[in-house]
Design an enzyme around this catalytic site. Structure first.
Site, PDB file in Angstrom:
ATOM      1  N   GLY A 118       0.847  -1.278  -0.022  1.00 51.22           N
ATOM      2  CA  GLY A 118      -0.139   0.088  -0.045  1.00 51.22           C
ATOM      3  C   GLY A 118       0.711   1.432   0.117  1.00 51.22           C
ATOM      4  O   GLY A 118       2.051   1.019   0.374  1.00 51.22           O
TER       5      GLY A 118
ATOM      6  N   ASP B 297      -7.285  11.480  13.327  1.00 48.70           N
ATOM      7  CA  ASP B 297      -7.388  11.087  12.070  1.00 48.70           C
ATOM      8  C   ASP B 297      -8.198   9.606  11.783  1.00 48.70           C
ATOM      9  O   ASP B 297      -7.856   8.652  11.321  1.00 48.70           O
ATOM     10  CB  ASP B 297      -6.050  10.877  11.302  1.00 48.70           C
ATOM     11  CG  ASP B 297      -6.256  10.667   9.652  1.00 48.70           C
ATOM     12  OD1 ASP B 297      -7.021  11.027   9.317  1.00 48.70           O
ATOM     13  OD2 ASP B 297      -5.118  10.391   9.276  1.00 48.70           O
TER      14      ASP B 297
END
Length: 1128
Positions: free
Chosen positions: A784, A904
């Site tokens: 990723g 977040d």
């Protein structure tokens, strides 16, 4: 500086500009009734000097004679010309030389001198000194006279000896012509300045103009003076502090080099006389009565002293050796920081221009070694004045500046073309017709009818004006040189006298080049003219006041078809990136050029669309205020293209939305744009919905709520070469023999403790992190990548030879900011412990940089929800662990009452691992996590997180809190619930077609929109989501209450599974903007208003929200949205 101008400026009045020495100012001041001092608005400081000579301002001629060529035999002086005739003849010198020598070199003073005053002194010298004056004096003015009460003549040698020849080296042009007044308007005082307890030699030139009222010329009240003070000198040991309140001037000293500054001073009384015995105040500056022009503090207002000091510093360095230019550049960088508050001021611009010019001078000489760029072409023809004929044929016009005259303003480069006025040198014996003197020696009457009216040339070096008369323009500074010859001998030629003048001028020019200021500015002008086209429209609109001033004084520029005034506005729309857009449009609208189209039938909107900075605001102002003819703007140009087509080609969707909302026909996009059907349909979808909420984004038009992505800007600023260098340094190979030592002590070095802003507990956490050797990791492969980091998977073998799959998080940048962020993330992650917190294994120095080794999971929660069907059992398993993980972060330090905020939270930052069918959710990515300590106050006030997941109060500057994380958890649970009901994964606010763009985020901030909660959810679960996504932080439940409420929902489900399964059965997705959305917001509004009645908001910082909520009509808003949707 403050600008007190109104938007609606009267055309007939000059606007009140804030104080600057280079700006034009037309001000009138009260006469002083009793004091002999002269009051001049200069700054808020006071300056004093003592006179060297007795100066009368009533006789305004400045005549000092170098050469004693006056013959005093029955002289009849007519029209200000001392025509001395030895044979008692009348010499009529009708010199109609308007603007004889007012525009030379760096001057920009306009003197339409019509009245000449008599000069009766026997010893005169004519100075034609023109500095970088910025006054715009269209006055009936004449010369300045220094009356010498003695009969002694000032010899040239004596003046040079006393003043080190700095008169000749500092000013632009000096014409030492006998008995010929050039309408000069300068007074000179040779003094010594006491500056920072040291003495500096100087020359003070006082430039004076008289403005008389034609209707009442006898009334002295209508006469005003305009003064310019020029100081020349240097102090090599001057200190930086130049804010001395008094500068005393003495009489005797010598100057060492050329440093100059000038300050414009306006308006004194004509009847005031400066007395020689008054040694205290020749010039005294006091604060101007108009306080609006001086809204600066004392430190910033002492412009003159700051300018003196800067020039002294600069030229002390750059005039020693040209090879030391690097020092000048260092000074330039230093000045940028020291003068940051004067960025738009004359001082800042002038000093940097001089520094840059010094560099350009050396470069230019290297590239063009044979260039005569530093020669003064205006005097190349002086030696052509030798005419040995027996008649008086004065070839004056060979002394004209026939090569080039270029003046540079801050706003424009104006060029005068050299035409054919130099063909005026006729050597016939009796007649010179082309602008020459018709001299007839037979009757001893010298009729010098110089009809060289220099009305065709006025070139300004002003901050506000740049004007050119389009005739055959040659500046005739020396037109009257040979008129002096008629004053000496009747039958002899005056060629010797002319040759003397030429020699003097030549000597002057040799010395004038030594002046660094004049030389640098002249060089800059010469170099720039080779690059900039001869076009008056270039950079005309640096200040919108310039448009008004030029339009008032020179209206022919805006009416002459040759100039094409509309091009000025089109150029403005295309390139202007500053403020005051409304004021500019106001001025252009008065001229009437906004609706004009160019030769290709392109309107002003065509050019405004390409403006990347102010394009949206320009289009909005012109269309909304009716400044442009919309019907004309809708038409296609000669090439068949429309404004909407251009918006599509430029991908300028915001302007496209705006134009369509004002009635522009969008169907022509299909006809003229080469887009696929799907592209056009997507555009229409975006346009239709944007029209529904366009009224909610006026703030985004002005750029008030658009947040700048600092990281993106930083990435753009760095060049690719620098990025490569950073990667090269960060990924430099480490020798094998020291690699283990580096890895072992990478966090033990002392530099990171002091270099980065780390706290004691953070340092302690970092020191506990294990260091993993590179040899313990293998089988790397990328899985990723994000905006700041890349994730690899690998195999880790510990000291017990246990094999563990791990994930390696490496970062893309390794500058100081990145390292600080890495250290803080490691510190927070290491300190957190919990069953739903991802385990931190250690850190390592790998080939792709410093990396964090964490426990490997199967996938993130977003991919898991997208790929799997969600039922109620799985919903409660996932939701319970999601809120538990957040609780473990928030309540990690319960005994110290310190909370850690994740900041977040989103589905991507929850990871899931499945072992034997059991799902475990972990929270990860603590790069933005911070504790709620006092030292983190500024950090918690910054906007951090992922758009569409950030709580509304964070956009308004409130401190981040645990309730802010609750809002983000609510958004994630909404996505999970949507997949539960409708069987598909969606992004937040998908039903409103809101993408992650600043304009759309503005809607969320201003309207309190939340995602539409599926109506089929049980009421208890639905209410929980409503509360978690509430706009008011106080209304949201705590993380503990969320856990309890989810547990109660689970218990209710387990008690009656059939009821819940029936309600949660998969339904077809509701269409956009349905009645459910409107009902939901009615429910939100009533629910919040009930809460307001039960809660005292007097001390609540969110009371503004209550007012917004009560004033916002949700139902009408969404009904409007729905009507647009149905029209589709």
């Amino acid at each position: 500086m403050e600008n007190n101008n109104n938007n609606n400026i009267n055309k007939t009045n000059t606007p009140n500009n804030s104080f600057s020495p280079i700006k034009n100012r037309i001000e009138h001041f009260e006469r002083m009734s009793s004091s002999p001092n002269i009051s001049i608005p200069l700054s808020q400081k006071e300056y004093y000097c003592s006179p060297k000579k007795n100066i009368s301002l009533n006789n305004i001629n400045h005549n000092i004679n170098y050469n004693n060529n006056n013959n005093n035999n029955n002289n009849n002086n007519n029209n200000n010309n001392n025509n001395n005739n030895n044979n008692n003849n009348n010499n009529n010198n009708n010199n109609n030389n308007n603007n004889n020598n007012c525009i030379v070199g760096e001057s920009n003073i306009i003197n339409n001198n019509k009245d000449d005053y008599n000069s009766n002194n026997n010893s005169t010298i004519n100075y034609n000194i023109v500095r970088e004056s910025n006054s715009n004096n269209n006055s009936n003015n004449s010369n300045i006279n220094i009356n010498n009460n003695s009969n002694n003549n000032f010899e040239k040698e004596k003046i040079i000896e006393n003043n080190k020849e700095y008169i000749n080296s500092d000013f632009d042009s000096i014409s030492n012509n006998d008995n010929n007044n050039y309408n000069n308007n300068n007074i000179f005082i040779f003094e010594k300045i006491e500056y920072n307890k040291e003495e500096i030699d100087c020359v003070i030139a006082i430039n004076s103009d008289i403005e008389s009222n034609k209707n009442d010329e006898n009334d002295d009240n209508y006469k005003n003076h305009n003064y310019e003070i020029i100081i020349v000198g240097e102090n090599n040991n001057s200190k930086e502090d130049c804010n001395s309140s008094n500068n005393s001037y003495d009489n005797d000293s010598n100057s060492n080099s050329d440093i100059s500054t000038s300050v414009n001073c306006n308006s004194i009384n004509n009847n005031d006389t400066i007395d020689k015995n008054n040694s205290t105040n020749i010039i005294k500056s006091i604060e101007n009565n108009n306080k609006n022009n001086y809204n600066k503090n004392n430190n910033k207002n002492n412009i003159k002293s700051i300018f003196e000091n800067i020039l002294i510093k600069v030229f002390t360095i750059i005039d020693k050796e040209s090879s030391k230019l690097i020092q000048g550049l260092k000074i330039e960088n230093k000045l940028k920081s020291q003068l940051s508050y004067l960025e738009e001021d004359y001082i800042y611009q002038t000093v940097l221009a001089i520094l840059q010019t010094k560099v350009l001078q050396v470069i230019f000489n290297d590239v063009f070694p044979n260039s005569n760029i530093y020669n003064d072409n205006e005097n190349n023809n002086n030696n052509n004045n030798n005419n040995n004929n027996n008649n008086n044929n004065n070839n004056n016009n060979n002394n004209n500046i026939n090569n080039y005259i270029v003046e540079e303003s801050n706003n424009n480069i104006s060029v005068i073309d050299n035409n054919n006025n130099s063909d005026n040198n006729n050597n016939n014996n009796n007649n010179n017709n082309n602008n020459n003197n018709n001299n007839n020696n037979n009757n001893n009457n010298n009729n010098n009818n110089n009809n060289n009216k220099s009305n065709n040339y006025i070139v300004e070096e002003s901050n506000n004006n740049s004007v050119i008369d389009n005739n055959n323009s040659v500046i005739d500074n020396n037109n009257n040189i040979n008129n002096n010859s008629n004053n000496n001998n009747n039958n002899n030629n005056n060629n010797n006298n002319n040759n003397n003048n030429s020699e003097q001028n030549f000597t002057y020019n040799e010395k004038k080049i030594q002046n660094p200021i004049i030389r640098c500015i002249r060089n800059l002008r010469e170099i720039r003219i080779k690059k900039i086209p001869k076009n008056i429209h270039v950079d005309l609109f640096q200040d919108y006041r310039n448009i008004q001033i030029i339009h008032n004084q020179f209206p022919e520029l805006f009416t002459d078809s040759i100039n094409d005034c509309y091009k000025i506005f089109h150029h403005f729309c295309l390139t202007y990136s500053g403020p005051d857009v409304k004021q500019f449009l106001c001025e252009f609208s008065k001229i009437g050029v906004i609706s004009c189209s160019d030769e290709n039938e392109n309107s002003s909107l065509y050019y405004a669309i390409e403006n990347k900075v102010n394009g949206l605001q320009l289009v909005c102002e012109m269309v909304c205020n009716g400044l442009i003819n919309i019907e004309m703007a809708k038409k296609t140009n000669k090439h068949g293209h429309s404004i909407l087509c251009k918006c599509i080609n430029l991908k300028n969707i915001p302007i496209l939305k705006l134009l369509i909302s004002f009635g522009f026909d969008h169907f022509e996009i299909c006809q003229n744009c080469k887009n696929t059907d799907q592209d056009i349909q997507d555009i229409f979808d975006d346009i239709y919905f944007s029209m529904a909420y366009f009224s909610t984004i006026p703030d985004s038009v002005n750029g008030k709520l658009i947040k700048t992505n600092i990281a993106l800007l930083t990435e753009l600023i760095y060049s690719q070469e620098k990025l490569k260098l950073l990667f090269k340094v960060a990924n430099a190979p480490v020798p094998t023999e020291i690699e283990k030592a580096v890895n072992k002590f990478i966090f033990k070095m002392d530099d990171y403790k002091t270099k980065y802003n780390l706290k004691k507990n953070e340092i302690e956490s970092i020191e506990k992190v294990g260091i993993i050797d590179k040899s313990q990791l293998s089988d790397f492969s990328i899985i990723g990548e994000g905006g700041f980091s890349t994730v690899h998977k690998a195999t880790y073998i510990n000291l017990q030879n246990t094999i563990t799959p791990v994930a390696i998080k490496s970062f893309k940048n390794y500058d100081d900011d990145s390292f600080e962020r890495i250290y803080k993330e490691v510190s927070v992650h290491q300190s957190l412990q919990g069953e739903n917190i991802l385990k931190l294994i250690g850190v390592s120095k790998l080939k792709f940089g410093l990396s964090i080794i964490i426990e490997k999971c199967d996938m993130d929660l977003k991919n898991f929800i997208s790929c799997n069907q969600i039922n109620l059992d799985l919903f409660f398993i996932l939701s319970t662990q999601m809120v538990n993980s957040v609780s473990q972060v928030h309540n990690h330090y319960p005994e110290a009452e310190i909370n850690v905020y994740h900041r977040d939270i989103k589905l991507e930052n929850w990871l899931i691992k499945t072992i034997d069918g059991n799902h475990t959710v972990f929270i990860s990515d603590f790069g933005l996590s911070r504790s709620n300590t006092e030292s983190n106050g500024c950090t918690l006030q910054q906007i951090r997180g992922t758009n569409l997941h950030i709580a509304p109060e964070c956009y308004k500057g409130f401190l981040f809190s645990s309730q802010s994380d609750i809002f983000s958890v609510g958004i994630s649970l909404y996505q999970l619930a949507y997949k539960l009901v409708y069987g598909k994964f969606v992004h937040p606010y998908h039903e409103y077609q809101i993408a992650d763009e600043p304009e759309n985020l503005n809607i969320i901030q201003n309207t309190g929109l939340i995602p539409t909660i599926p109506p089929n959810l049980p009421s208890r679960l639905k209410r929980l989501l409503f509360l978690m996504m509430s706009k008011m932080p106080e209304r949201r439940p705590s993380i503990k209450e969320c856990i309890e409420e989810i547990q109660k929902c689970k218990e209710e489900y387990e008690s009656d599974r059939t009821k819940w399964d029936t309600e949660i059965s998969v339904h077809e997705d509701y269409s956009l903007l349905n009645e459910q959305m409107i009902n939901q917001y009615h429910y939100i509004k009533s629910d919040v208003l009930d809460y307001i009645r039960d809660f005292d908001l007097n001390q609540n910082p969110h009371d503004n929200y209550v007012q917004e909520l009560e004033s916002f009509d949700y139902s009408s808003y969404f009904i409007k949205c729905k009507s647009f949707n149905e029209d589709r």
